[in-house]
Every structure is written in C-alpha cells, then in structure tokens.
Design a protein around this motif. Sequence first.
Motif, short mmCIF file in Angstrom:
data_model
loop_
_atom_site.label_atom_id
_atom_site.label_comp_id
_atom_site.label_asym_id
_atom_site.label_seq_id
_atom_site.Cartn_x
_atom_site.Cartn_y
_atom_site.Cartn_z
N GLN A 336 0.79 -1.31 0.10
CA GLN A 336 0.00 0.08 0.09
C GLN A 336 0.72 1.41 -0.13
O GLN A 336 0.61 2.23 -0.69
CB GLN A 336 -0.77 0.11 1.26
CG GLN A 336 -2.10 0.93 1.23
CD GLN A 336 -3.06 1.10 2.34
OE1 GLN A 336 -3.47 -0.16 2.75
NE2 GLN A 336 -3.34 1.99 3.02
N VAL A 337 1.97 1.20 0.75
CA VAL A 337 2.86 2.40 0.92
C VAL A 337 3.45 2.69 -0.54
O VAL A 337 3.36 3.98 -0.99
CB VAL A 337 3.84 2.43 1.98
CG1 VAL A 337 4.99 3.46 1.96
CG2 VAL A 337 3.13 2.24 3.31
N ALA A 338 3.92 1.70 -1.25
CA ALA A 338 4.65 1.92 -2.32
C ALA A 338 3.47 2.49 -3.60
O ALA A 338 3.95 2.96 -4.49
CB ALA A 338 5.07 0.38 -2.99
N GLY A 339 2.35 1.89 -3.23
CA GLY A 339 1.11 2.47 -4.28
C GLY A 339 0.98 4.02 -4.02
O GLY A 339 0.68 4.40 -4.98
N VAL A 340 0.82 4.35 -2.78
CA VAL A 340 0.67 5.60 -2.69
C VAL A 340 1.65 6.63 -2.88
O VAL A 340 1.66 7.87 -3.56
CB VAL A 340 0.19 5.89 -1.12
CG1 VAL A 340 0.26 7.48 -0.60
CG2 VAL A 340 -1.06 5.16 -0.79
N TYR A 341 3.02 6.14 -2.48
CA TYR A 341 4.27 7.27 -2.50
C TYR A 341 5.27 6.82 -3.73
O TYR A 341 6.20 7.20 -3.86
CB TYR A 341 4.73 7.36 -1.51
CG TYR A 341 3.94 7.93 -0.45
CD1 TYR A 341 3.69 9.25 -0.34
CD2 TYR A 341 3.65 7.41 0.82
CE1 TYR A 341 2.62 9.82 0.49
CE2 TYR A 341 2.75 7.85 1.80
CZ TYR A 341 2.27 8.97 1.67
OH TYR A 341 1.58 9.59 2.53
N GLY A 342 4.72 5.69 -4.36
CA GLY A 342 5.63 5.05 -5.42
C GLY A 342 6.26 6.08 -6.53
O GLY A 342 7.48 6.41 -6.94
N ALA A 343 5.25 7.04 -7.08
CA ALA A 343 5.64 7.97 -8.06
C ALA A 343 6.41 8.92 -7.42
O ALA A 343 7.63 9.37 -8.35
CB ALA A 343 4.34 8.73 -8.43
N HIS A 344 6.58 9.39 -6.27
CA HIS A 344 7.57 10.34 -5.64
C HIS A 344 9.06 9.58 -5.49
O HIS A 344 10.07 10.12 -5.65
CB HIS A 344 7.13 10.72 -4.26
CG HIS A 344 5.75 11.32 -4.09
ND1 HIS A 344 5.77 12.62 -4.72
CD2 HIS A 344 4.53 10.97 -3.76
CE1 HIS A 344 4.64 12.83 -4.59
NE2 HIS A 344 3.71 12.17 -4.06
#
Length: 518
Positions: A336-344
């Motif tokens: 979930q964390v990778a999904g939320v902040y992966g683009a950053h």
Amino acid sequence: MNEPEPSNATTPPQSTDCITDWSAVQLAKRIAERQVSCREVMEAYLDQIERFNPAVNALVALQPREQLLAQADARDGRLARGESLGWMHGFPAAPKDLASVAGMPTTLGSPLFRQQVPKTDSVSVARMRESGAIFIGRSNTPELGLGSHTYNPIYGTTGNAFNPSKSAGGSSGGAAVALALDMLPVADGSDMMGSLRNPAGWNNVFGFRPSLGRVPYGPSPEVFVSQFSTDGPMGRSVADVAMLLSVQAGPDSRMPLALADDPAQFTQRLDRSFNGLRIGWMGDFNGHLATEPGVLDCCTRALDSFKTMGGAVEAAQPAFQMERLWRAWIALRSFQVAGVYGAHYADPNRRPLLKLEAQGEIEQGLGLTGADVYRASVERSAWYQALRVLFERFDFLALPSAQIFPFDAALDWPHQIGDRPMDTYHRWMEVVIGPTMAGLPTLSVPAGFNANGLPIGLQLIGPPRADFSVLQLGHAYEQVCPHVRTRSPLLAPDATLQPMAARKDSPARRGIMETNPS
C-alpha cells in the motif's frame, strides 16, 4: 440543525469554573443552552493553547486569533437566531495534518507537501465542519504519518503530555497531547498501525479505532485497496468519543465499503451491566512480543477493574503463528505504501524528500509479486477466522496499547526492547496490528503508570462491527478505573513550562528499515 441532547450528558466535568475543564458533552450542552458563548469558549481554548502548546508542540499551523474569534461571533449570531449547526457548534478543532482541510495547509509533515492547500475537505473533516466546528489549526503528525513517534521536518517534535522530553506516540500524537492538556475538547485522528491507540495510551486519554467502514476514509483513489487506515475519534471520556463518532460515522456513496448503520446510535446511553462478562487477555502472545518490564503488569492490574464489574478475565491465545501475521502485515502495508508514494520514489528529484523509512517500505512494496500480495491477503483472512473462534469463548479481547512506555523523544525509534533488537522501525508497535488486520473495533483506555509517571494503555477489542458495545465496555471501565482521572502534572497551577525545542533536524533522516521481511 437542532439535535436532541444525548443521554451521555451525565459525564461530569473536571470542575465548574474553567471552560477547558468541561467534558465535550457538557460543553456542547452549555453552548446549545447559551450558558456560555462561542466567543468565551474560543478565548478559553486559545488561552490554554498559548500557555501549554509551546511546551509540547502538539498543535501547528495555528490560525490568527482575531479570525477565529470572528468565526466564534458568527456562531453566536446563529444561536441568537435559534440556529444550531450540530453537536460541535462553536467547538475549536484541529484536524490531524494528514486529513484534507479546504483552505488550510495539509503538509503530512513532509517536504513533499509543504505548500499543499486542498480545495476540499476529507469526509470526516467535512462532517465536523458541518456540525459546527471551527478549525483553529492542525494537530501534528509524523512525516507521512509513518511511525508511531510524532516528529517531522516541517513542524518538529511533539512532546508527551506527562513529560515533554518523551515521545507522544503517533501518528495522532498531536491530537492526544492536545486533549490531555485541555487544548481541544475532542480530537479527530486516524489509525493504520495503532495511530489512535498508541498515543491515547501514552497520554492517558481514550482513542477509538472504529470497525472497517464505520467512518468513511477519504475520498481517495484507492478506496478498494486502502482497508487498513480509518479515521476515528479521541476524547477525555468515552462519552465524548462516542459523540464525536456520531459526527464522523455514517455512509457515503463515494465510499463503497462504508457501513450503512445510522450514526445516531452513538448518541444513545452507554450505561450497561457487564455482569458475567468474559474477557480474553492475549498479553504478549506467549512471549512473541518483546515488552518493556512493567507494561504487562500495568495492564493486568487494570484488567482487575472488570472483575469489580462482575466479569472474568482469562488468558487467551489465537490458534495462529504470530510471525505469520507480521509477515502478512509487512507485505500488505508495504504494498500500500508503495502504491501511494511510489511515483515520488521514482522521481530522482523527489525521492530525497521521502523519509528513509518510507523509502525502505516502498522498495519492499515494489519488490512484491502479485502472488506475494495474494498470499498475504489469505493469511489476513485466516487471522480473522482465528479471532472469530476466540469470540465464541469471549465477549471481548484485550491487549496492551504499546509494548513499551513513552521513550526519549530525541530518538528516531526504539531499536531494542530489553535484549531483543527491533528489526524494523515499527516492529516495537507490533501489538496493534491484530485488530487492524481483522478490521475490528478497538478502544484504547488508560491502564496505569510506571514508576516514572509515564502512562500506558489497554486495547479493548470487540467482535466485528460491535463498535457501540466496545464503547459501552469502555464507559463501564471508566467508572471504576482510578487511572482515568489522573491528569498531567503540567496542568498543576505551579508547574514550570519550558518551550520545546523544534528538533526539525531530528533522527528522521537516520532511521531506515533494517531488514527486508517480504
């Protein structure tokens, strides 16, 4: 609109001569009956903030006093015309700095969002605004809400209400401290990994993680995936918590997993007999959890309160290997964390602005396969079934709210408990993941203090969707547990208050995930 007076209004205030001592239930009643003006309420709370906030740094992005008093005057004008917006009419409120608030900074404690000012409210914030709350600022949170220790490079560190040199917990640390020092009548928060429960326990207030879907979380683009985080209420009494939940809860057509139950149920009487009550005490899961000496002793003594209510407390263990639960949690959380902040993370210019713990979680999440996530979801389902079986024997379950007492606020996170090293930056909070993974309603209640006067809490866990019953249990506990009425020594008239160092260059950049448990 005019709302019926809740029967929970029997909760007495701490005193009768200071507005900030009143319970939120009494405050609402006195505002509605025009025994006190919204301006007087705002002035009292702003004075309290001016006195105590510099010592703990709980509330941030505070709005100009004259603007807030003008809003309070407008609320008084509406009451003079016979108009009430709701239970929170004239209440000072400071939404957690993770929730979107229209026209106010919403930084998430991160350099990535330093300039972010949303145009719309989150669902929970909108409901508080519609109920008459006046937003005076934000409550402080860890960077990106990650970690149960409230510090970030935007606003700095929040100190514990009982000892500002210690951690306030997190991620609703600012909210809990503001409550404990009477700087807010009630407070909103959110909870993924104990963020309503750990800070409540560490500041001797109440924090409630509702059932999955009870309080719509968002809106956000990942409504079907984000099943761990939920908004919820905090208060100095269970009656206050229940009333704020009645404002926050209820269905929203944008949230497909929201429960359809009428939130008015939480305005009903909390009094109930618990004679014959059966509580299952899971403790440290037979030694699986590392715990600081004194934590389990405080909690087991607190559990004696249920025996005075005619209940029984027995040791209970789920038929489940707890390390399996941790591995499943790590996989689903990092996914979930990778999904939320992966683009950053993928942007080389923005990646350095992510705290190192976030980078570690994103890397873990990006390394998962679809099969990994599926297996973790299966494990989560098996955990739910293991607790369901326990609820065939017990009415409620119980755990500590944290594995240690509040630690030195200058640390990034506890790297060791006793002789056991912590292999990730959040392993020391493993005790809270069980209710999250099962989506169960859980109330953190004060459990007691160690020899140094630092608080710890107790998690009371209910069966699926039994939110009101959990609040009733907490209310009954509140009537018999003496620790509930212990206030911060900072509130003493002769207390010496020292301004807290901001510590914006604190350990945020030194900590990192130390293993890859995926």
